[in-house]
Write an enzyme that holds these catalytic residues in place. Structure first.
Site, PDB file in Angstrom:
ATOM      1  N   ASN A   1      -0.069  18.236  11.297  1.00 41.68           N
ATOM      2  CA  ASN A   1      -0.558  17.403  10.558  1.00 41.68           C
ATOM      3  C   ASN A   1      -0.876  17.928   9.263  1.00 41.68           C
ATOM      4  O   ASN A   1      -1.572  18.881   9.255  1.00 41.68           O
ATOM      5  CB  ASN A   1      -1.557  16.304  10.780  1.00 41.68           C
ATOM      6  CG  ASN A   1      -1.534  15.760  11.914  1.00 41.68           C
ATOM      7  OD1 ASN A   1      -0.408  15.259  12.324  1.00 41.68           O
ATOM      8  ND2 ASN A   1      -2.335  15.171  12.449  1.00 41.68           N
ATOM      9  N   GLY A   2      -0.541  17.469   7.886  1.00 38.07           N
ATOM     10  CA  GLY A   2      -0.825  17.987   6.536  1.00 38.07           C
ATOM     11  C   GLY A   2       0.296  18.252   5.659  1.00 38.07           C
ATOM     12  O   GLY A   2       1.429  17.832   6.133  1.00 38.07           O
TER      13      GLY A   2
ATOM     14  N   GLU B   1     -11.457 -11.299  -2.313  1.00 39.17           N
ATOM     15  CA  GLU B   1     -10.672 -11.382  -0.865  1.00 39.17           C
ATOM     16  C   GLU B   1     -11.496 -11.111   0.308  1.00 39.17           C
ATOM     17  O   GLU B   1     -11.115 -11.724   1.183  1.00 39.17           O
ATOM     18  CB  GLU B   1      -9.493 -10.809  -1.030  1.00 39.17           C
ATOM     19  CG  GLU B   1     -10.065  -9.119  -1.186  1.00 39.17           C
ATOM     20  CD  GLU B   1      -8.701  -8.305  -1.229  1.00 39.17           C
ATOM     21  OE1 GLU B   1      -7.355  -8.552  -1.140  1.00 39.17           O
ATOM     22  OE2 GLU B   1      -8.557  -7.231  -1.839  1.00 39.17           O
TER      23      GLU B   1
ATOM     24  N   CYS C   1      -0.945  11.307  10.224  1.00 38.24           N
ATOM     25  CA  CYS C   1      -0.057  11.429  11.781  1.00 38.24           C
ATOM     26  C   CYS C   1      -1.081  11.893  12.741  1.00 38.24           C
ATOM     27  O   CYS C   1      -2.420  12.030  12.486  1.00 38.24           O
ATOM     28  CB  CYS C   1       0.892  12.889  11.525  1.00 38.24           C
ATOM     29  SG  CYS C   1       2.028  12.878  10.075  1.00 38.24           S
TER      30      CYS C   1
ATOM     31  N   LYS D   1     -11.585  -7.609  -5.219  1.00 35.38           N
ATOM     32  CA  LYS D   1     -11.905  -7.074  -4.058  1.00 35.38           C
ATOM     33  C   LYS D   1     -13.174  -8.037  -3.336  1.00 35.38           C
ATOM     34  O   LYS D   1     -13.243  -8.349  -2.175  1.00 35.38           O
ATOM     35  CB  LYS D   1     -12.758  -5.741  -4.223  1.00 35.38           C
ATOM     36  CG  LYS D   1     -12.468  -4.265  -3.310  1.00 35.38           C
ATOM     37  CD  LYS D   1     -10.952  -3.956  -3.058  1.00 35.38           C
ATOM     38  CE  LYS D   1      -9.888  -4.853  -3.000  1.00 35.38           C
ATOM     39  NZ  LYS D   1      -8.555  -4.266  -3.175  1.00 35.38           N
TER      40      LYS D   1
ATOM     41  N   GLU E   1     -10.206  -5.524 -10.589  1.00 36.46           N
ATOM     42  CA  GLU E   1     -10.237  -5.000  -9.254  1.00 36.46           C
ATOM     43  C   GLU E   1     -11.383  -5.213  -8.420  1.00 36.46           C
ATOM     44  O   GLU E   1     -11.340  -5.723  -7.336  1.00 36.46           O
ATOM     45  CB  GLU E   1      -9.769  -3.509  -9.299  1.00 36.46           C
ATOM     46  CG  GLU E   1      -9.758  -2.664  -7.950  1.00 36.46           C
ATOM     47  CD  GLU E   1      -8.747  -3.497  -6.785  1.00 36.46           C
ATOM     48  OE1 GLU E   1      -7.919  -4.271  -7.288  1.00 36.46           O
ATOM     49  OE2 GLU E   1      -8.874  -3.015  -5.696  1.00 36.46           O
TER      50      GLU E   1
HETATM   51  C1  F6R Z   1      -5.700  -6.337  -2.403  1.00 37.98           C
HETATM   52  C2  F6R Z   1      -4.464  -6.143  -1.842  1.00 37.98           C
HETATM   53  C3  F6R Z   1      -3.491  -7.015  -2.426  1.00 37.98           C
HETATM   54  C4  F6R Z   1      -2.072  -5.752  -2.416  1.00 37.98           C
HETATM   55  C5  F6R Z   1      -0.886  -6.499  -2.742  1.00 37.98           C
HETATM   56  C6  F6R Z   1       0.054  -5.672  -3.383  1.00 37.98           C
HETATM   57  O1  F6R Z   1      -6.944  -5.608  -1.755  1.00 37.98           O
HETATM   58  O2  F6R Z   1      -4.529  -5.443  -0.796  1.00 37.98           O
HETATM   59  O3  F6R Z   1      -3.460  -7.367  -3.637  1.00 37.98           O
HETATM   60  O4  F6R Z   1      -2.504  -4.958  -3.525  1.00 37.98           O
HETATM   61  O5  F6R Z   1      -0.657  -7.617  -1.929  1.00 37.98           O
HETATM   62  O6  F6R Z   1       0.929  -4.750  -1.955  1.00 37.98           O
HETATM   63  P1  F6R Z   1       1.389  -3.336  -2.065  1.00 37.98           P
HETATM   64  O7  F6R Z   1       0.653  -2.674  -3.064  1.00 37.98           O
HETATM   65  O8  F6R Z   1       1.544  -3.062  -0.547  1.00 37.98           O
HETATM   66  O9  F6R Z   1       2.668  -3.957  -2.853  1.00 37.98           O
END
Ligand code: F6R
Length: 611
Positions: free
Chosen positions: A98-99, A489, A2, A486, A482
């Protein structure tokens, strides 16, 4: 999460507060409000949704006064609504916070017994009531704030104004940021520097436990013991954009570095170490229901799906309950077998991903109990769920998910412990041990972030590679997936994540001296470690370049790999939280060195609300 802003001076405060809040919009929020004091009168304006809604109300009927506080809220307790928006008031007191107040439920019970009536679902409102009581007991505002925070367990950046003390703002902080902006004849407070940069560049960072009394003429700061202290004033030369990113070049980098705090927020108030149990607010699954579950189906996409794969390891190990992890986009178009003894868990950062939402609705319609693990309260997923575990990571702005992933892992681990206790597969002592491991995680993340220089060297060497392979076994398999996601993308380098045992079944054909292979090889679990060493040998035999993520004290793999990144050793099921972080940094630095738009990679959207 926030945002807070406050002003005291000789100008009308409401427009200054709204414009300060606008500078915090990038942080994400679901509602906003201001409280202005004018001649012993408190005027509060609040609005759900965009700041424009608040601004319209302020312009239509501007609250007059030269002192005020404002807030943008990102809901954690209570849905987004006008009533739950800050500032919260009670009698003459208005607060923004906030918190998280961990003991708000017991405090509310005590206050109700004294006749207090609450007008919101928030934890924050407790502050207004406590401070008001302290004032009625005859204390001055600063002492009343001190008296209130003594009763509160949790984190806060808190700012308070009172209609009976209309010339000063009192603010204090504990584990949530708060800065003071100094200027001639006027002073500011804020949770983040961008909120005040337009008015002043002279900033004081408050320290833990500090309490500040802010008037138009001066600022007095006291430490936790109540002694006056001097805190250095710093001249901030950041551009507004740099300030939003907290001095980091990209939001993604900032969010990677925020992970110790984000994970601590996921854990806060949930670990009952003495009882060996986990507390989730609003948990509504009875012991009979939990014991009667025959299967968990996790539904998710992308990074959230990877956390689901890690969650499968956690839940199956600790709660001995079968878990299937489904790609939501596939599940929704099959004719899935769903029974009333199934628990469907949607995992989503945004809570709005179209495929996950549709799959979740489908599972629910077919009779499953519906739970969400989500970062955004009030999102479609949490509205659809019968019960939600919030990850409390704070807004994630970089398109590539980082802190959302690690906080999901931690939330899943808490859930696995909770289910294990309820199903009788974990003793109190065993649960206590698991929770102790969890308490160590924020510190371990701080440690692992120190590997950044080593990761940068690797990034520089391989930034022009065409392809990458990521290998992991057991709990490290989703980490490999993952790491590859990463990298692809944001760097646009082709990358594949594989379970080590699958290498012989195809990807080994790709390996030559141009192929960097990132191997995630912690020593635990031992069986996975032994086998992944075999994979490393196979890569080396074909000339591939091995980049190994290993435990700090590992000499065996260090002797085999071309590059090593050492990380603190965590227990096997939590090691994914730690091991993922160097891979996030690797993707970040490769992308940055290639000059890519790290925060907004091509073709990607933060929230995929279409199929
Ligand atoms: C990768 C990434 C996407 C999301 C996916 C699901 O870095 O951000 O692969 O993980 O689009 O998104 P959420 O978690 O918002 O449902």
């Amino acid at each position: 999460m926030c945002g807070i802003v406050g002003y005291v001076g000789d100008k009308e405060s409401a427009p200054i507060l709204v414009s300060g809040l606008k500078k915090l919009e990038y942080r994400g929020y679901d509602s906003a409000g201001v409280a202005v004091v004018n001649r012993n009168q408190l005027n509060v304006v609040r609005a759900t949704g965009k700041l424009r809604n608040l601004e319209n109300r302020v312009v239509a009927d501007q609250p007059q006064g030269n002192i005020g506080i404002g807030h943008t809220r990102w809901a954690t307790h209570g849905r987004p609504s006008d009533e739950n928006a800050h500032p919260h008031t009670y009698k003459n007191v208005a607060v923004v916070h906030n918190g998280i107040i961990e003991n708000h439920l017991s405090l509310k019970t005590q206050l109700r017994a004294k006749g207090h009536v609450f007008s919101s679902e928030t934890d924050t409102e407790v502050f207004a009531h406590l401070i008001s009581d302290e004032l009625e007991a005859g204390k001055e505002l600063p002492d009343a704030v001190r008296g209130a925070i003594e009763q509160v367990k949790g984190t806060y950046a808190l700012a308070v104004v009172s209609a009976t003390d209309p010339h000063r703002i009192v603010c204090t902080k504990n584990a949530s940021p708060m800065v003071l902006g100094l200027s001639e004849g006027q002073n500011f407070i804020a949770s983040d520097v961008p909120a005040v940069l337009e008015h002043t560049r002279d900033i004081v960072y408050m320290e833990e436990g500090d309490l500040a009394i802010v008037t138009a003429a001066k600022v007095d700061i006291f430490n936790r013991q109540g002694h006056p202290v001097n805190r250095a004033t710093r001249r901030i030369d950041w551009t507004p954009m740099m300030a939003e990113k907290g001095g980091y070049k990209h939001f993604m980098h900032k969010e990677i570095w925020e992970q110790p705090r984000a994970v601590a927020d996921t854990l806060r108030g949930r670990m009952l170490l003495t009882e060996g149990d986990v507390h989730f607010e609003g948990w509504n699954l009875t012991p009979e229901k939990v014991r009667s579950l025959s299967k968990i189906t996790i539904l998710a996409c992308g990074t959230s799906w990877h956390s689901g794969v890690a969650g499968k390891h956690m839940i199956e190990t600790l709660a001995r309950l079968p878990v299937e992890v489904e790609l939501a986009s596939e599940f929704r178009y099959r004719d899935p077998i769903v029974e009333s003894s199934h628990l469907a868990i949607a995992i989503s950062q945004s809570g709005e991903t179209a495929d996950t939402l549709a799959a979740f609705k489908e599972a629910k319609a077919r009779g499953a109990t519906a739970m969400a693990i989500c970062n955004v309260i009030g999102s479609a997923m949490t509205r659809e769920a019968e019960f939600s575990v919030l990850t409390n990571a704070g807004p994630e702005i970089g398109v590539a998910s980082t802190k959302a992933f690690t906080t999901q892992l931690v939330a899943l681990y808490l859930l696995a412990v909770k289910l294990g206790r309820m199903r009788g597969t974990l003793s109190v002592a065993a649960a206590q041990e698991h929770l102790t491991h969890l308490t160590e995680i924020p510190k371990m993340i701080e440690e692992v972030l120190k590997c950044e220089p080593a990761v940068k060297r690797v990034a520089r060497e391989f930034m022009n590679s065409q392809d990458f392979l990521f290998l992991g076994r057991g709990p490290m398999h989703p980490v490999a997936l993952e790491g590859a996601l990463k990298l692809k993308e944001i760097s646009y380098i082709h990358a594949e994540g594989y379970a080590g045992g699958e290498m012989k079944h195809g990807p080994i054909a790709l390996i030559d001296e141009k192929m960097p292979v990132v191997v995630i090889a912690p020593k635990k679990p031992h069986v996975a470690y032994e086998k992944i060493i075999g994979n490393i040998e196979e890569v080396r035999a074909r000339g591939g370049k091995v980049i190994a993520v290993i435990d700090e004290d590992d000499d065996q793999v260090a002797g085999l790999a071309d590059h090593v990144i050492r990380v603190p050793a965590a227990c096997a099921l939590l090691a994914p939280v730690i091991a993922t972080i160097p891979l996030q940094l690797l993707a970040y630095h490769v992308a940055e060195m290639r000059g890519n738009d790290v925060d907004q990679p091509r073709n990607l959207a933060k929230s995929v609300t279409v199929e």
